[in-house]
Design an enzyme around this catalytic site. Structure first.
Site, PDB file in Angstrom:
ATOM      1  CB  SER A 142      38.044  41.666  48.014  1.00  0.00           C
ATOM      2  OG  SER A 142      37.372  40.326  47.537  1.00  0.00           O
ATOM      3  CE1 TYR A 155      32.662  42.924  50.270  1.00  0.00           C
ATOM      4  CE2 TYR A 155      33.743  41.485  48.381  1.00  0.00           C
ATOM      5  CZ  TYR A 155      33.896  41.845  49.623  1.00  0.00           C
ATOM      6  OH  TYR A 155      34.597  41.395  50.725  1.00  0.00           O
TER       7      TYR A 155
END
Length: 247
Positions: A142, A155
């Site tokens: 990401s 995350y």
């Protein structure tokens, strides 16, 4: 068809980006293995759509963070299809919060699914790819794993870990004809982003030079390239698809 005769396992593919990837792979001739941990109804609907379009696939429900479930699922896929040529480690969750409010359980849950799940699937599937003397592994990182994001320390850490894991696996598995790459998406047009207040969406868009979110299908196109024979000399790369948000 670029993936004719290939068997492709895409985790977290009942909905969202994963669904777009399995649909694109199936359209290019692959046997698409759809997996999820809880939403079997959505997984079956995705399979039905693939079959209606003339493609082939199967559904495997399992928890990517559980080694026993992963090994059993991979064994079932190989027993049913004879091989696994492509693995896309797409399954992921979020448990966002600022550091001082984030619980240990929320940190562990995100790392377990996003990072440990990628490790477990890669370990289980690469055993078969090594015997086959070839394969394609695509991991989902990401943009926040590269640039960070407030409220997403768990995350961001997991996705940054995936980037490092990808490079290590590319070095370990390259001599066996296996390429390992990662995709690092930015903001993607999903039900979640569509539900954000207009002011929040505008704040995000102001940071993106292309002034729009990506469509899931655009991520699927990149995954297709990395899974295809045309990307045979691409390995160990973390490829951004973020509209210029991070350069």
């Amino acid at each position: 068809m670029r993936l004719a005769g290939k068997v492709a396992l895409v985790t977290g593919s009942a909905r969202g980006i994963g669904k777009s990837i399995v649909e694109r792979f199936a359209a290019e001739g692959a046997v698409a293995v759809i997996s999820d941990v809880v939403n079997e109804t959505a997984a079956r609907e995705t399979l039905a759509g693939i079959e209606k379009a003339g493609g082939r696939g199967m559904v495997e429900m399992f928890d990517v963070g559980d080694a026993a479930q992963v090994d059993a699922a991979v064994a079932r896929i190989v027993a049913a299809q004879g091989r696994i040529d492509i693995l896309v480690n797409n399954a992921g969750i979020t448990r966002d919060n600022l550091l001082m409010r984030m619980t240990e359980e929320d940190f562990d849950a995100v790392v377990r699914t996003n990072l440990k799940g990628t490790f477990l699937l890669t370990k289980a599937v690469s055993r078969h790819m090594i015997k086959q003397r070839g394969g394609r592994i695509v991991n989902m990182s990401s943009v926040v794993g590269l640039m960070g994001n407030a409220g997403q320390s768990n995350y961001s850490a997991a996705k940054a870990g995936i980037a490092g894991f990808t490079k290590s696996m590319a070095r370990e598995l390259g001599s066996r004809g296996i390429t390992v790459n990662a995709i690092a998406p930015g903001f993607i047009q999903t039900a979640m982003t569509s539900s954000l207040p207009e002011a929040v969406q505008k704040a995000f868009l102001d940071q993106i030079p292309l002034k729009r979110f990506a469509a899931p299908e655009e991520v699927a196109e990149l995954a297709l390239y990395l899974a295809s024979d045309g990307a045979g000399y691409v390995t160990g790369q973390v490829i951004g698809i973020n509209g210029g948000l991070y350069m």
